[in-house]
Design a protein around this motif. Structure first.
Motif, PDB file in Angstrom:
ATOM      1  N   LYS A 179      28.537 -34.390 -38.530  1.00 28.61           N
ATOM      2  CA  LYS A 179      28.198 -33.010 -38.177  1.00 28.61           C
ATOM      3  C   LYS A 179      28.811 -32.046 -39.186  1.00 28.61           C
ATOM      4  N   ILE A 180      27.967 -31.160 -39.741  1.00 25.06           N
ATOM      5  CA  ILE A 180      28.427 -30.083 -40.603  1.00 25.06           C
ATOM      6  C   ILE A 180      28.432 -28.799 -39.777  1.00 25.06           C
ATOM      7  N   ILE A 181      29.592 -28.199 -39.609  1.00 30.91           N
ATOM      8  CA  ILE A 181      29.682 -26.925 -38.899  1.00 30.91           C
ATOM      9  C   ILE A 181      29.550 -25.783 -39.907  1.00 30.91           C
ATOM     10  N   VAL A 182      28.566 -24.927 -39.669  1.00 31.76           N
ATOM     11  CA  VAL A 182      28.383 -23.701 -40.454  1.00 31.76           C
ATOM     12  C   VAL A 182      28.882 -22.555 -39.583  1.00 31.76           C
ATOM     13  N   PRO A 183      29.901 -21.810 -40.022  1.00 30.19           N
ATOM     14  CA  PRO A 183      30.518 -20.800 -39.156  1.00 30.19           C
ATOM     15  C   PRO A 183      29.790 -19.462 -39.136  1.00 30.19           C
TER      16      PRO A 183
END
Length: 340
Positions: A46-50
Motif C-alpha cells: 500500500k502506498i499512502i498519498v497524504p
C-alpha cells in the motif's frame, strides 16, 4: 583409564554437536534477511498519498504503482489520506510496521509541514528519525499561479500592487498549513510588506478548483497540477520556483529572476518507508521504482505533464530531504508566528 577415555569421548562428541548446531543456527540467522527479501512481497503493498486524489503526487503514485504491480507479482494500491498539510498520511506510515508493505509518497511539503509542526510542538512524528528514503520518483517544478482577473503579469508586479494598494483584499491558497505555498505566501508578505489571507486546502485538486472559480486570487503547487489550465489561459503563471526556467513554460520567469531567491526550491515526489525497514526491502523497492519510471509508457506520461522521471537511489532522496530541511528550518523559525 578406559572409563575416563570413554567419558572424554562422550564429552568431545557432545561439544562437537553443540558447535555444529550453533554454527548451523548462526548460518540460518545470517541468511534470514536475504530469505526475507527474496520472499518479499508476499502480499499487497500500500502506498499512502497524504493528499486527495487528482494532484501530481497522487497521479505519480498511481502510475508507478501500476508498473510495480506488474513487475512484483502483487497488487500495489494507492490510499489517499489527506489532511494537516500531509502530516496525517505521513504519521500513518511512520507508525506502520517496518516490513515494506506500507509506504509513503510525499513531496516538498513533507519537510516544510514537518518543520512547522515541530516548531508548533504538534509534530506526531520525527522526520529526522522515523522514515527511510526509498527513491525520488519524479522531479516536478513548482509554480505560483493566479486567477486571470488578477491584473498583473508576474510575481513582482503582484507584490508591488498589493504593497501599494492596501485596500485590496486578496486570498492565497495552499495545500495545507506548512505547505510550500503557505511558506511562499508568508515569506512574500514579510519581505514585500503587504497583506494577503491564507486559505488552506487538503490538496492541489481542491485548491485549483477554488482558484479557477476566482474565489481565491493566488495559489500554486507543482506545475503538473495546473499546466493544462495555464496553457488554456484559465490560470495565469506568475513565477516558477525552480533554479532555472522550465521547458514547459519558457516565458515564465523564476522567483530568483524576480528578486525572491528565498523561496527558490526544486519540487520532487518521492517514496519513503518506516524507519527500521530492512535494507534488503528498501533496495528491492528502489530497484522496482527505478525500473518503473524508466518504462517508455511512464516516461511519456510524465513528460506530458512536465514531470521528469528520476528513480534515484535512496541516498540521493535522503540527501534532497536533508538539504531542504536545512534550507527551510531557519526561514520557518522566523515565520513561525505567521504560518498557520
Amino acid at each position: 583409564m578406559n572409563d575416563l577415555s570413554s567419558q572424554g569421548g562422550v564429552t568431545l562428541r557432545a561439544a562437537r554437536a553443540i558447535f555444529i548446531a550453533t554454527l548451523g543456527m548462526a548460518t540460518l540467522l545470517a541468511a534470514a534477511p536475504t530469505a526475507w527479501a527474496q520472499a518479499y512481497p508476499s502480499k499487497p503493498i500500500k502506498i499512502i498519498v497524504p493528499f486527495p486524489a487528482g494532484g501530481t503526487t497522487d497521479i505519480a503514485a498511481r502510475l508507478v504503482a501500476q508498473k510495480m504491480s506488474e513487475a512484483m507479482g502483487q497488487p500495489v494500491t494507492v490510499e489517499n489520506r489527506g489532511g494537516a498539510g500531509g502530516s496525517l498520511g505521513a504519521d500513518a506510515v511512520a507508525k506502520a510496521s517496518p516490513d515494506g508493505y506500507t509506504i509513503l509518497m510525499h513531496n516538498i511539503t513533507f519537510p516544510l509541514a514537518s518543520i512547522s509542526l515541530a516548531l508548533a510542538g504538534r509534530a506526531p512524528y520525527n522526520i529526522d528519525t522515523d522514515f527511510a528514503a526509498i527513491s525520488n520518483v519524479v522531479n516536478v517544478p513548482l509554480v505560483i499561479t493566479a486567477h486571470p482577473s488578477v491584473p498583473v503579469r508576474d510575481l513582482r508586479e503582484l507584490t508591488n500592487m498589493l504593497g501599494s494598494s492596501k485596500s485590496l483584499q486578496y486570498n492565497y491558497g495552499s495545500t495545507g498549513p506548512g505547505s510550500f505555498m503557505n511558506v511562499v505566501g508568508e515569506a512574500l508578505k514579510r519581505d514585500a510588506k503587504f497583506e494577503m489571507t491564507h486559505i488552506p486546502f487538503k490538496g492541489a485538486a481542491p485548491l485549483k478548483l477554488e482558484l479557477l472559480s476566482g474565489r481565491i486570487q493566488v495559489g500554486g503547487d507543482q506545475v503538473s497540477s495546473s499546466l493544462a489550465e495555464i496553457r488554456k489561459g484559465t490560470l495565469k503563471a506568475l513565477a516558477t520556483n525552480s533554479t532555472k526556467r522550465i521547458p514547459a513554460l519558457p516565458d515564465v520567469p523564476t522567483v530568483r529572476e524576480l528578486g525572491f531567491p528565498v523561496i527558490e526550491a526544486n519540487g520532487w515526489n518521492g517514496l519513503f518507508a518506516p524507519a527500521k525497514t530492512p535494507r534488503e526491502i528498501i533496495d528491492r523497492l528502489q530497484k522496482e521504482v527505478a525500473a518503473a519510471v524508466r518504462h517508455p509508457d511512464l516516461v511519456k506520461r510524465f513528460t506530458d505533464i512536465a514531470a521528469e522521471p528520476s528513480g534515484s537511489t535512496s541516498a540521493e532522496l535522503d540527501a534532497t530531504l536533508k538539504a531542504q530541511l536545512a534550507q527551510f528550518r531557519p526561514i520557518l523559525s522566523e515565520l513561525k508566528p505567521n504560518v498557520e
